[in-house]
Scaffold this active site. Structure first.
Site, PDB file in Angstrom:
ATOM      1  CG  ASN A 166      -0.380  -0.023   2.723  1.00  0.00           C
ATOM      2  OD1 ASN A 166       0.419   0.998   2.933  1.00  0.00           O
ATOM      3  ND2 ASN A 166      -0.412  -1.266   3.310  1.00  0.00           N
ATOM      4  CE  LYS A 213      -9.102  -2.178  13.732  1.00  0.00           C
ATOM      5  NZ  LYS A 213      -8.079  -3.023  12.766  1.00  0.00           N
TER       6      LYS A 213
HETATM    7  O1  C5P Z   1      -8.916  -2.001  10.385  1.00  0.00           O
HETATM    8  P1  C5P Z   1      -8.135  -1.045   9.963  1.00  0.00           P
HETATM    9  O2  C5P Z   1      -6.884  -1.445   9.253  1.00  0.00           O
HETATM   10  O3  C5P Z   1      -8.737   0.401   9.230  1.00  0.00           O
HETATM   11  O4  C5P Z   1      -7.583  -0.370  11.242  1.00  0.00           O
HETATM   12  C1  C5P Z   1      -6.586   0.383  11.447  1.00  0.00           C
HETATM   13  C2  C5P Z   1      -5.723   0.188  12.591  1.00  0.00           C
HETATM   14  O5  C5P Z   1      -5.623  -1.123  12.962  1.00  0.00           O
HETATM   15  C3  C5P Z   1      -4.356   0.627  12.505  1.00  0.00           C
HETATM   16  O6  C5P Z   1      -3.750   1.063  14.096  1.00  0.00           O
HETATM   17  C4  C5P Z   1      -3.421  -0.231  12.133  1.00  0.00           C
HETATM   18  O7  C5P Z   1      -2.043  -0.149  12.375  1.00  0.00           O
HETATM   19  C5  C5P Z   1      -4.056  -1.508  12.874  1.00  0.00           C
HETATM   20  N1  C5P Z   1      -4.217  -2.860  12.119  1.00  0.00           N
HETATM   21  C6  C5P Z   1      -3.365  -3.908  12.572  1.00  0.00           C
HETATM   22  N2  C5P Z   1      -3.435  -5.113  12.050  1.00  0.00           N
HETATM   23  C7  C5P Z   1      -4.229  -5.295  10.869  1.00  0.00           C
HETATM   24  C8  C5P Z   1      -5.023  -4.336  10.498  1.00  0.00           C
HETATM   25  C9  C5P Z   1      -4.755  -3.091  10.982  1.00  0.00           C
HETATM   26  O8  C5P Z   1      -2.683  -3.653  13.775  1.00  0.00           O
HETATM   27  N3  C5P Z   1      -4.154  -6.492  10.475  1.00  0.00           N
END
Ligand code: C5P
Length: 398
Positions: free
Chosen positions: A208, A342
């Site tokens: 990304n 979360k």
């Molecule tokens: O669900 P999303 O990707 O939007 O959430 C973003 C947050 O979750 C960020 O803090 C990112 O570092 C963390 N994240 C994570 N592991 C993942 C996906 C996102 O720690 N697999």
């Protein structure tokens, strides 16, 4: 400025060792207590008597002296200091440190210490530029060792270039800055940063646009407030900061393992843009474009959610868990829902729609979602956003 600070000063064997005698005086002028350790080679350049007289302390020289019960053991000597300074750090000493050798007093102290280490390299320009020295430097930086200098200029050997030991006032400033009591002193904070790369085959991957700029700025800001930072980073475009412990990873799976290995921590900030999916049927060999065989079908599976995993730990959860939310629409509503889903304490939400220029750019505009509601911050540089966030974290950990 350095009142009551104890500095273990390891003097290596190089012509710049004469500057270390002045360094002892200048550190003492600031109120520090300096305990000198001389390597065998250092004794060829400065005498133990000069070092001892200037420090008004016993000088330590021999590993085997310290096995005497009446003496301070090398473990104790390495841990009684607030900071270990190696000046001059010769190519040889840097090599020993990077390789984990412990065959004399100086190298044994460096292996046995649990205190921060600062090196002040000094050597011939070709030795400094040698790939082995640069490899060792990179290893030491990854291990969290601070590096001051070297300067560029004429050298005692007649050559010119980088390799001259930093001047004494610069070293004193670096030591003072490092030992000043920031509000996060003694706190361990974990920061994740950058994108992850999820392999499709050995040469292709899914990634990304995260540059790692915000996570890096945050690690620097937390470090500057005195925190001991573990920085777990995916393949970012910006270099990791100095003076933090760097753990480089590629995939989300590796990032989770590095995060778990770095715990416990007082706070954890998840600024990484972790890939949500990985390629389940990734190939061990490069996938070939075969005439008539059709398009490859990639199958995906879900990556571990690192933020969620840590937020929902029942034992050993960091006291403060901060997540980021990169959204392109309904930022506030999505971030608020994400915080609940979360189980983290705060969400730092930002709008990464292409027109904002935030992803990969130098500025950020965030909202902080906490149990108390939403706070909108103005558009600021990523550095300033990081400083404000670090100050808020310091406040929360008080
Ligand atoms: O669900 P999303 O990707 O939007 O959430 C973003 C947050 O979750 C960020 O803090 C990112 O570092 C963390 N994240 C994570 N592991 C993942 C996906 C996102 O720690 N697999």
């Amino acid at each position: 400025m350095l009142a009551n600070k104890r500095i273990l000063l390891i003097i290596g064997g190089g012509i710049a060792a004469f500057k270390s005698l002045d360094l002892i005086r200048r550190l003492r002028e600031q109120g520090a207590n300096v305990v000198p350790v001389l390597t065998k080679a250092a004794e060829e350049f400065v005498t133990p008597l000069s070092a001892s007289a200037l420090a008004a302390e016993k000088v330590y020289r021999d590993l085997f002296d310290l096995t005497d019960e009446a003496e301070m053991g090398h473990i104790e000597l390495s841990r009684a200091a607030d900071l270990v300074v190696v000046a001059p750090a010769t190519a040889d000493l840097m090599g020993k440190m990077a390789g984990g050798l412990a065959n004399d007093l100086a190298s044994t102290l460096l292996m046995a210490t649990d205190k921060p280490v600062m090196i002040v390299p000094a050597m011939n320009v070709k030795m400094w530029e040698h790939p082995a020295t640069q490899r060792n430097l990179a290893t030491l930086q990854t291990d969290g060792v601070r590096v001051v200098g070297p300067d560029e200029g004429p050298m005692a050997c007649g050559e010119f270039g980088p390799g001259r030991m930093a001047e004494v006032p610069e070293i004193v400033d670096a030591v003072s800055a490092f030992l000043s009591d920031g509000p996060l002193k003694g706190r361990h904070i974990l920061v994740t940063s950058g994108p992850t790369h999820e392999p499709i085959d050995p040469v292709r991957y899914i990634a990304n646009r995260s540059s790692g700029a915000q996570g890096t700025a945050l690690a620097e800001a937390l470090r500057d407030l005195g925190a001991n930072v573990t920085f777990v980073t995916g393949p970012a475009q910006v270099a990791p900061p100095e003076g933090v412990t760097v753990r480089k990873v590629e995939t989300a799976g590796e990032m989770l393992a590095a995060v778990e290995a770095a715990l416990p921590s007082d706070a954890a900030v998840f600024a990484a843009a972790v890939a949500d999916w990985r390629v389940e049927n990734a190939s061990d060999q490069k996938m070939k474009k075969t005439e008539g065989a059709g398009l490859p079908a990639l199958e995906f599976s879900e990556n571990p959610d690192i933020l969620k995993t840590v937020s929902q730990m029942t034992t050993g959860r960091p006291g403060l868990v901060v997540g980021f939310a990169a959204e392109t629409n309904d930022v506030e509503a999505n971030a608020t829902a994400k915080r609940a889903r979360k189980g983290c304490d705060w969400i730092v939400a930002n709008d990464v729609s292409p027109e904002t220029g935030i992803m990969g750019g130098s500025e950020n505009k965030v909202s902080i979602v906490t149990a108390d509601g939403v706070e909108d911050w103005p558009r600021l540089s990523k550095q300033e956003t990081a400083r404000r966030l670090a100050a808020r974290i310091a406040d929360a950990l008080k």
